[in-house]
Design a protein around this motif. Structure first.
Motif, short mmCIF file in Angstrom:
data_model
loop_
_atom_site.label_atom_id
_atom_site.label_comp_id
_atom_site.label_asym_id
_atom_site.label_seq_id
_atom_site.Cartn_x
_atom_site.Cartn_y
_atom_site.Cartn_z
N SER A 1 53.06 29.51 12.67
CA SER A 1 53.29 30.95 12.59
C SER A 1 54.38 31.38 13.56
N PRO B 1 49.52 35.56 8.80
CA PRO B 1 50.03 35.02 10.07
C PRO B 1 50.42 33.54 10.01
N ARG C 1 54.77 43.55 10.47
CA ARG C 1 54.89 42.12 10.77
C ARG C 1 54.67 41.85 12.26
N GLU C 2 55.28 42.69 13.10
CA GLU C 2 55.13 42.51 14.54
C GLU C 2 53.67 42.73 14.96
N MET C 3 52.97 43.64 14.26
CA MET C 3 51.56 43.89 14.59
C MET C 3 50.67 42.74 14.17
N VAL C 4 51.06 42.03 13.09
CA VAL C 4 50.22 40.95 12.57
C VAL C 4 50.52 39.62 13.25
N GLU C 5 51.82 39.31 13.46
CA GLU C 5 52.16 37.96 13.92
C GLU C 5 53.25 37.90 14.97
N ASN D 1 57.99 33.37 12.82
CA ASN D 1 58.30 34.59 13.57
C ASN D 1 59.70 34.52 14.15
N SER E 1 51.29 41.70 18.26
CA SER E 1 50.10 41.14 17.63
C SER E 1 48.88 41.08 18.55
N SER E 2 49.06 41.25 19.83
CA SER E 2 47.93 41.28 20.76
C SER E 2 48.21 42.33 21.81
#
Length: 417
Positions: A2, A245, A86-90, A6, A94-95
């Protein structure tokens, strides 16, 4: 795996955006030349020409300028929405640990400029433009930091990209809440209903992009007629499109790859060409010293770096966020300066703030252009100088280590002590 996808996606977006930024600069210059020559009136007439038609009660005939600002920019916001999701998921959002620093920095970069602008314009007819200095232009900012190449840490480029994405999300929320008038709730409920339907498709595992994009067009139509700015439809559609992800290309990533080049090389240049259209007049330079001009320039040139640096410092000192790898506070301040390049989003909010007030709008555009140029130059020079200082420090450390290694054992300990 993943992480590999990214980095690949970020690299493609970064390279495309930097090239797109150069094209944007050319279009800005071209638009200024057109506006201030004999072609200016003809260009304005072209932008005012209505195209489209009517299908029953469905009205789709608008001036070309509105199609650019409401329809083409909805595609731009679709891409921004895809990037945010995308940035929020992977990715970098994402954290909590990853997202905290750019989110908190972006919050500072939004609040400080808005406060500065409002302090200048409180109680005047231009007070409603407080959202103008809030946003960062991703394409221009990345174009300039890319010119520095390996002179800045790669982590800093990712930090700037994540910060600008969060910045755009905040600007989108501001547009939706504060810059939308005469809400027609029936149309808005239609749009919300379609959005819920798209979320259901996502939940059911539907991966065909057409199943999302065609209803997305209807969301655009209903949002446009609801009184909420139509570009929000792009973000809603983006948030409904599925992603994963893992290393398999998801529908979201596929659409993002499809849109990156058209947005950066066609849509954004057209927007710049149509909206930088500023006819320079004798009193325009003096307009930079009015409360409007000072609020915009101080907000972007001073407020952005101050807010971004201060909130980043607070996040790191409270251990909520973590500094980008190999980056210093000088680097963060330089990113803050590049954050003052508010061109696209700032002009867009100015259009919403001062619709029908052509003179005020022209002064706002000129102030945005001036502030963005100043911020870009300052950010570039600052980061260049920061790199030179770091090189000298590294060389000094290397020389010191070599000298220490050449000393006898006892002398070595003395030197270390």
């Amino acid at each position: 795996m993943s992480k590999l996808i990214n980095l690949k996606t970020f690299k493609e977006f970064f390279q495309s955006s930097s090239t797109g930024g150069i094209i944007l600069i050319i279009c800005v210059i071209a638009s200024l030349i057109i506006a201030n020559t004999g072609a200016g009136n003809g260009f304005e007439s072209l932008l005012a020409k209505e195209i489209g038609g009517h299908i029953g009660n469905v009205r789709l005939r608008y001036p070309i300028l509105l199609w650019i600002n409401d329809a083409l920019m909805a595609i731009f916001f679709l891409l921004v929405g895809l990037e945010i999701k995308r940035e929020m998921v992977e990715g970098e959002l994402s954290s909590f640990k990853k997202a905290s620093l750019p989110i908190i920095a972006a919050l500072g970069g939004v609040l400080a400029p808005a406060a500065i602008y409002f302090a200048f314009n409180q109680g005047t007819e231009t007070a409603g433009g407080w959202g103008i200095p809030m946003a960062t232009d991703i394409a221009f900012a990345i174009a300039i930091i890319s010119m520095l190449g390996k002179k800045v840490p790669s982590s800093l480029k990712i930090f700037l990209s994540a910060l600008a994405i969060v910045d755009d999300l905040m600007a989108i929320l501001v547009i939706a809440i504060f810059y939308s008038n005469d809400i027609h709730y029936t149309y808005l409920m239609y749009a919300v209903g379609i959005f819920i339907f798209l979320l259901l498709l996502n939940k059911l595992g539907v991966k065909n992009l057409s199943a999302y994009l065609i209803p997305g067009i209807f969301i655009w139509y209903f949002v446009h007629h609801s009184g909420v700015h139509a570009t929000i439809a792009g973000v809603l559609t983006a948030f409904a499109i599925p992603t994963t992800p893992d290393s398999i290309e998801s529908p979201l990533e596929k659409l993002e790859h499809i849109l990156v080049n058209p947005v950066n090389f066609v849509i954004m240049p057209i927007f710049a060409l149509a909206n930088t259209n500023i006819r320079l007049e004798a009193g325009m330079v003096s307009g930079l010293t009015t409360v409007l001009g000072l609020g915009i320039i101080a907000g972007l040139v001073l407020g952005k770096p101050f807010g971004i640096t201060l909130f980043s410092w607070l996040a790191v000192k409270t251990r909520v966020g973590k500094m980008p790898k190999h980056a210093s506070w000088m680097h963060i301040a330089g990113v803050g300066m590049l954050g003052g390049i508010g061109f696209t989003m700032s002009i867009f909010i100015a259009l919403l703030s001062f619709s029908g007030k052509q003179l005020i709008l022209s002064e706002a555009k000129f102030a945005i252009l001036t502030a963005s140029i100043i911020s870009g130059i300052l950010g570039y020079l600052w980061l260049s100088r920061t790199e030179n200082n770091h090189k000298k420090l590294k060389i000094s450390k290397i020389e010191t280590n070599i000298s220490l290694k050449n000393l006898p054992g006892d002398q070595n300990w003395e030197a270390i002590e």
